[in-house]
Design a protein around this motif. Sequence first.
Motif, short mmCIF file in Angstrom:
data_model
loop_
_atom_site.label_atom_id
_atom_site.label_comp_id
_atom_site.label_asym_id
_atom_site.label_seq_id
_atom_site.Cartn_x
_atom_site.Cartn_y
_atom_site.Cartn_z
N ARG A 243 0.79 -1.24 0.00
CA ARG A 243 0.00 0.00 0.00
C ARG A 243 0.82 1.29 0.00
NH1 ARG A 243 -4.82 -1.55 4.34
NH2 ARG A 243 -5.53 -3.45 3.29
N PHE A 244 2.00 1.27 -0.57
CA PHE A 244 2.79 2.50 -0.71
C PHE A 244 2.68 3.07 -2.12
CE2 PHE A 244 4.93 0.61 2.96
CZ PHE A 244 5.01 1.72 3.81
N GLY A 245 2.03 2.34 -3.02
CA GLY A 245 1.89 2.81 -4.39
C GLY A 245 3.15 2.63 -5.21
N ILE A 260 9.01 0.47 -9.42
CA ILE A 260 7.79 0.46 -10.23
C ILE A 260 6.74 1.27 -9.48
CG2 ILE A 260 5.90 -0.93 -11.18
CD1 ILE A 260 7.84 -3.20 -11.57
N THR A 261 6.14 2.22 -10.18
CA THR A 261 5.08 3.05 -9.60
C THR A 261 3.82 2.89 -10.44
OG1 THR A 261 5.61 4.99 -10.95
CG2 THR A 261 6.82 4.73 -8.87
N LEU A 267 2.24 3.38 -18.13
CA LEU A 267 3.11 3.53 -19.30
C LEU A 267 3.29 2.21 -20.05
CD1 LEU A 267 5.00 5.49 -20.86
CD2 LEU A 267 6.84 4.79 -19.32
N HIS A 268 3.32 1.11 -19.33
CA HIS A 268 3.56 -0.19 -19.95
C HIS A 268 2.30 -1.05 -20.05
CE1 HIS A 268 7.64 0.98 -18.59
NE2 HIS A 268 8.05 0.27 -19.64
N MET A 269 1.14 -0.45 -19.94
CA MET A 269 -0.10 -1.20 -19.99
C MET A 269 -0.31 -1.83 -21.37
SD MET A 269 -2.52 -2.16 -18.05
CE MET A 269 -2.41 -1.02 -16.68
N GLU A 270 -0.34 -3.14 -21.42
CA GLU A 270 -0.60 -3.90 -22.64
C GLU A 270 -0.96 -5.34 -22.24
OE1 GLU A 270 1.66 -6.33 -23.73
OE2 GLU A 270 3.32 -5.97 -22.34
N ARG A 306 7.79 15.74 -7.00
CA ARG A 306 6.36 15.43 -7.06
C ARG A 306 6.12 13.93 -6.90
NH1 ARG A 306 3.98 19.55 -11.76
NH2 ARG A 306 4.77 21.45 -10.78
N ILE A 307 6.74 13.38 -5.87
CA ILE A 307 6.58 11.97 -5.55
C ILE A 307 6.07 11.85 -4.12
CG2 ILE A 307 8.31 11.15 -7.18
CD1 ILE A 307 10.34 11.09 -4.96
#
Length: 333
Positions: A243-245, A260-261, A267-270, A306-307
């Motif tokens: 649960r840290f994302g 990996i965030t 970005l790599h959704m396939e 911005r993280i």
Amino acid sequence: MNRSAVLTVRADQAPAHDADIAEARRVLETEAAGLAALAAGLDGAFGRALDLLAAVTGRIVVTGMGKSGHVGRKIAATLASTGAPALFVHPAEASHGDLGMITAADAILALSNSGETPELSDILAYARRFAIPLVAVTSRGGSTLARHADVALVLPDAPEACPMGLAPTTSTTLMLALGDAIAVALLARKGFSASDFRLFHPGGTLGQRLARVRELMHTGAEVPLAPETTRMDEALVTMTARRFGCLGLTDAAGRLAGIITDGDLRLHMEPRLLERRAAEVMTRSPRTIGPEALAAEALREMNERRITALFVVEDGRPIGILHVHDLLRAGAA
């Protein structure tokens, strides 16, 4: 009162407010001009005063009467909070036993606008009798206090901001600012660090911002980690469970190789994403922080990048993770 009446009152007050603002600006500009003259007039006497105050093995005893005394209390508090042990001694009480609070290991910082404050006479005589270093802050270089001090810091001839030129205004502002200058210059000489500062400010938001990352980070099984060879379906299970994302990926030597965030997943959704290895999806060389860094440094890093989370590493190996929520809960953000 109806609305029109309210508007009428406010309209009538407007000129008075303008006069108030003009007067306030005059006061601030008068005092600002005095501060500029004070800064421009600093000379070798300031350095000699610092030499005396930095050399004491005891404390810096600040003293002054009336408004100078009020300023002196604040100066003593500032000195003490920045690594220069200090206390305030009231000159009238000193004449009735409090001189015993001043030792031969101390130095005295005496404040008097005129330099002729009668209540300071016993402290002055005591300092001379026991060879206690004395630094004077006064507006009159030829005054009794200035003449008997080891070093006299003479304030510039600046008018009081009071319209009658009587109420201590500019003069007390200059004393207060000079006290800050002394405290900060001593701090710089001693190499006083943020961690030293926290020793004297453990409470409140300031204390928490000076906390170490090690004190706030998650460790052990809480840290979302997996080998970089892990399949993405397994990596997502670990990432979701912590649960840290995010998920940290380690190489064969146990060093943090990447992260990996949620952004990497998008970005790599396939269709074949879950069959791939984490190393193919991760962002290499992620931003990290050391365990001895301050919470304030971690917060700045998160804001600038911005993280929301930072892995804490030691010798390249992840030992913890810090989330912005940890900083919020601790009062450091």
